[in-house]
Design an enzyme around this catalytic site. Structure first.
Site, PDB file in Angstrom:
ATOM      1  N   ARG A 165      -7.886   2.241  -2.883  1.00  0.00           N
ATOM      2  CA  ARG A 165      -8.717   2.288  -1.680  1.00  0.00           C
ATOM      3  C   ARG A 165      -9.263   3.695  -1.469  1.00  0.00           C
ATOM      4  O   ARG A 165      -8.541   4.679  -1.658  1.00  0.00           O
ATOM      5  CB  ARG A 165      -7.905   1.871  -0.453  1.00  0.00           C
ATOM      6  CG  ARG A 165      -8.793   1.579   0.745  1.00  0.00           C
ATOM      7  CD  ARG A 165      -8.028   0.990   1.932  1.00  0.00           C
ATOM      8  NE  ARG A 165      -8.901   0.074   2.659  1.00  0.00           N
ATOM      9  CZ  ARG A 165      -8.853  -0.118   3.973  1.00  0.00           C
ATOM     10  NH1 ARG A 165      -7.962   0.500   4.716  1.00  0.00           N
ATOM     11  NH2 ARG A 165      -9.689  -0.942   4.555  1.00  0.00           N
ATOM     12  N   TYR A 190      -5.852  10.865   3.867  1.00  0.00           N
ATOM     13  CA  TYR A 190      -4.497  11.201   3.424  1.00  0.00           C
ATOM     14  C   TYR A 190      -4.517  11.958   2.095  1.00  0.00           C
ATOM     15  O   TYR A 190      -5.586  12.279   1.576  1.00  0.00           O
ATOM     16  CB  TYR A 190      -3.629   9.932   3.391  1.00  0.00           C
ATOM     17  CG  TYR A 190      -3.561   9.302   4.774  1.00  0.00           C
ATOM     18  CD1 TYR A 190      -2.946  10.002   5.824  1.00  0.00           C
ATOM     19  CD2 TYR A 190      -4.163   8.088   5.055  1.00  0.00           C
ATOM     20  CE1 TYR A 190      -2.924   9.470   7.103  1.00  0.00           C
ATOM     21  CE2 TYR A 190      -4.140   7.557   6.337  1.00  0.00           C
ATOM     22  CZ  TYR A 190      -3.523   8.253   7.364  1.00  0.00           C
ATOM     23  OH  TYR A 190      -3.514   7.745   8.636  1.00  0.00           O
ATOM     24  N   GLN A 234       0.849  -1.198   0.000  1.00  0.00           N
ATOM     25  CA  GLN A 234       0.000   0.000   0.000  1.00  0.00           C
ATOM     26  C   GLN A 234       0.883   1.246   0.000  1.00  0.00           C
ATOM     27  O   GLN A 234       1.845   1.337   0.770  1.00  0.00           O
ATOM     28  CB  GLN A 234      -0.948   0.010   1.210  1.00  0.00           C
ATOM     29  CG  GLN A 234      -2.077   1.033   1.019  1.00  0.00           C
ATOM     30  CD  GLN A 234      -2.949   1.252   2.233  1.00  0.00           C
ATOM     31  OE1 GLN A 234      -2.440   1.379   3.349  1.00  0.00           O
ATOM     32  NE2 GLN A 234      -4.266   1.317   2.032  1.00  0.00           N
ATOM     33  N   GLY A 249      -8.786  -7.056   9.155  1.00  0.00           N
ATOM     34  CA  GLY A 249      -7.739  -6.263   9.792  1.00  0.00           C
ATOM     35  C   GLY A 249      -7.510  -6.746  11.211  1.00  0.00           C
ATOM     36  O   GLY A 249      -6.725  -7.674  11.463  1.00  0.00           O
ATOM     37  N   ARG A 250      -8.252  -6.128  12.142  1.00  0.00           N
ATOM     38  CA  ARG A 250      -8.068  -6.466  13.553  1.00  0.00           C
ATOM     39  C   ARG A 250      -8.281  -7.953  13.810  1.00  0.00           C
ATOM     40  O   ARG A 250      -7.667  -8.529  14.720  1.00  0.00           O
ATOM     41  CB  ARG A 250      -9.013  -5.593  14.398  1.00  0.00           C
ATOM     42  CG  ARG A 250      -8.595  -4.121  14.360  1.00  0.00           C
ATOM     43  CD  ARG A 250      -9.672  -3.206  14.872  1.00  0.00           C
ATOM     44  NE  ARG A 250     -10.846  -3.226  14.009  1.00  0.00           N
ATOM     45  CZ  ARG A 250     -11.936  -2.510  14.222  1.00  0.00           C
ATOM     46  NH1 ARG A 250     -12.009  -1.733  15.286  1.00  0.00           N
ATOM     47  NH2 ARG A 250     -12.953  -2.563  13.376  1.00  0.00           N
TER      48      ARG A 250
HETATM   49  C1  LIG Z   1      -3.733  -0.749  13.795  1.00  0.00           C
HETATM   50  C2  LIG Z   1      -4.414  -0.345  12.514  1.00  0.00           C
HETATM   51  C3  LIG Z   1      -3.681   0.262  11.508  1.00  0.00           C
HETATM   52  C4  LIG Z   1      -4.292   0.622  10.296  1.00  0.00           C
HETATM   53  N1  LIG Z   1      -3.530   1.150   9.277  1.00  0.00           N
HETATM   54  C5  LIG Z   1      -4.066   1.305   8.044  1.00  0.00           C
HETATM   55  C6  LIG Z   1      -3.255   1.630   6.929  1.00  0.00           C
HETATM   56  O1  LIG Z   1      -2.009   1.724   7.002  1.00  0.00           O
HETATM   57  N2  LIG Z   1      -3.870   1.807   5.739  1.00  0.00           N
HETATM   58  C7  LIG Z   1      -5.220   1.687   5.581  1.00  0.00           C
HETATM   59  O2  LIG Z   1      -5.727   1.875   4.473  1.00  0.00           O
HETATM   60  N3  LIG Z   1      -6.018   1.347   6.632  1.00  0.00           N
HETATM   61  C8  LIG Z   1      -5.474   1.131   7.837  1.00  0.00           C
HETATM   62  N4  LIG Z   1      -6.279   0.693   8.883  1.00  0.00           N
HETATM   63  C9  LIG Z   1      -7.704   0.392   8.641  1.00  0.00           C
HETATM   64  C10 LIG Z   1      -7.908  -1.105   8.318  1.00  0.00           C
HETATM   65  O3  LIG Z   1      -7.367  -1.421   7.051  1.00  0.00           O
HETATM   66  C11 LIG Z   1      -9.400  -1.507   8.301  1.00  0.00           C
HETATM   67  O4  LIG Z   1     -10.081  -0.765   7.321  1.00  0.00           O
HETATM   68  C12 LIG Z   1     -10.082  -1.298   9.645  1.00  0.00           C
HETATM   69  O5  LIG Z   1      -9.282  -1.748  10.716  1.00  0.00           O
HETATM   70  C13 LIG Z   1     -11.451  -1.996   9.715  1.00  0.00           C
HETATM   71  O6  LIG Z   1     -11.312  -3.370   9.445  1.00  0.00           O
HETATM   72  P1  LIG Z   1     -11.287  -4.485  10.629  1.00  0.00           P
HETATM   73  O7  LIG Z   1     -12.563  -4.299  11.398  1.00  0.00           O
HETATM   74  O8  LIG Z   1     -11.208  -5.765   9.895  1.00  0.00           O
HETATM   75  O9  LIG Z   1     -10.098  -4.201  11.476  1.00  0.00           O
HETATM   76  C14 LIG Z   1      -5.678   0.383  10.103  1.00  0.00           C
HETATM   77  C15 LIG Z   1      -6.417  -0.224  11.153  1.00  0.00           C
HETATM   78  C16 LIG Z   1      -5.799  -0.610  12.318  1.00  0.00           C
HETATM   79  C17 LIG Z   1      -6.613  -1.313  13.379  1.00  0.00           C
END
Ligand SMILES: Cc1cc2nc3c(=O)[nH]c(=O)nc-3n(C[C@H](O)[C@H](O)[C@H](O)COP(=O)(O)O)c2cc1C
Length: 377
Positions: free
Chosen positions: A231, A179, A105, A323-324
């Protein structure tokens, strides 16, 4: 044995560029604050990715900065210099070696950069309007010149070339989460009156120029099919701000751009549109209607259990981001594959840092923010 109701999560899918994804689950991009100060990846980071690349069809890495001035956070992965290609190559290998496609990314943080992270504390943006966000509130960015904007577009191309040379299977253009790319599309952040700002069409100039540059670079340098994804965040809460109507227009254009997928950034997969669209429908439903199968969509957001994912898949969406879920349980996908989905963990084990292969600094960040990751109080 996998339960039949989860079979749709494990069907292969051929992307527009001809590459096959082995299943429908993708690790969502997550910044991990764990790279070295020079932007090179650490051993801990490699272990973290290796552990989490064994089940999903693809891993989208933490976002990497394409220029020194576009860095957002400490411990970010860098892709702004050729010296970092060996580091990027290690990262790509750690993911591909486990059977997942590796997608880097890439971004410029714009007005969301922490001043300490950029040369001369020179935080830049489309206009000199600060973000209305906690932590960055009041930090007035400097307006970019047209020449600088062209340099940044070019840098997206250079970063893509480095990803190709490092052996990645693709890049994801980070046009979400407030961003720089989103800032250009946003009537809040972008008050320009030149070719890069103004009405909705003109606010799309920068995102489209970045896509063109990345695609041109792929044509020039990639010797095999290479994934280009994009994205976006569907809406901004601010007024003025990006509305669901704006996003549906953008997505309608992006669906015909020859990309390999679109990826909507959501915290809750089932969230509904806020304004300028049918607010009784979920954002995912509206996006799928607009895209009308022209290009695959990745949805994401709090799909903690196997049944959450199976239910989300029924919307007709092609891919689901995790993600999480994968922070908490790196074996999330494998457990479903083996019929052990009841054993999936949905809250973070606060004694699990080593067991879950977390880099120190990442662990410190996520365990210090209550509620961000379930289980953290
Ligand atoms: C610790 C953390 C770091 C994240 N960093 C990014 C990132 O670098 N780029 C991005 O597009 N989204 C980032 N996100 C958002 C996640 O990609 C995702 O959209 C969000 O956590 C919801 O999905 P989940 O419920 O499966 O975690 C981040 C989320 C978390 C929790």
């Amino acid at each position: 044995m996998m339960k039949p109701k989860y079979a749709t999560l494990f069907e292969a899918y051929t992307l527009p560029n001809g590459m096959e994804m082995k299943n429908r689950m993708i690790m969502a991009p997550m910044t991990n604050y764990s790279s070295n100060q020079d932007g090179s990846v650490t051993e801990d980071e490699i272990n973290y990715y290796t552990r989490r690349s064994k089940g999903v069809g693809a891993v989208i890495t933490a976002v990497a900065n394409i220029t020194p001035g576009g860095k957002g956070f400490p411990g970010q992965i860098g892709c702004d210099r050729d010296e970092l290609i060996p580091s990027l190559s290690k990262l790509a290998k750690s993911i591909k070696g486990q059977g997942a496609k590796a997608i880097l990314q890439i971004f410029h943080a714009g007005r969301m950069s922490l001043p300490d992270e950029v040369p001369n504390r020179d935080v830049t943006a489309p206009s000199n309007i600060p973000a209305e966000r906690e932590g960055t509130l009041g930090e007035v960015p400097r307006e970019l010149t047209v020449e600088e904007i062209e340099g940044i577009i070019d840098a997206f191309g250079q970063a893509t070339r480095r990803a190709i040379e490092a052996g990645f299977d693709g890049v994801e253009i980070h046009g979400a989460n407030g961003y720089l790319i989103q800032q250009f599309f946003s009537p809040h952040a972008n008050r320009r009156e030149d070719q890069y700002g103004g009405n909705l069409e003109k606010r799309m100039t920068f995102p489209l120029a970045v896509i063109d540059k990345v695609q041109h670079t792929v044509k020039e340098y990639a010797k095999a099919p290479f994934i280009v994804g994009y994205r976006f965040s569907p809406e901004e809460p601010e007024t003025p701000g990006i509305t669901m109507g704006d996003t549906l227009h953008l997505v309608d254009v992006l669906a015909d751009k020859g990309l390999d997928y679109l990826h909507v950034s959501l915290l809750d997969f089932w969230s509904k549109a806020r304004r300028e669209a049918d607010t009784s429908k979920t954002r995912v439903e509206l996006l799928l209607e607009t895209i009308n199968k022209r290009i695959p969509l990745v949805g994401v957001g709090s799909l903690y259990k196997a049944d959450d994912a199976a239910e989300a898949k029924k919307t007709g969406i092609e891919f689901l981001g995790l993600g999480r879920e994968l922070l908490i349980d790196p074996e999330w996908v494998q457990k479903i594959a083996k019929g052990n989905e009841a054993e999936i963990n949905t809250t973070l084990d606060l004694n699990g840092k080593e067991k879950l292969d977390f880099p120190d600094s990442f662990w410190k960040v996520i365990t210090s923010i209550p509620g961000w990751v379930p289980g953290v109080k």
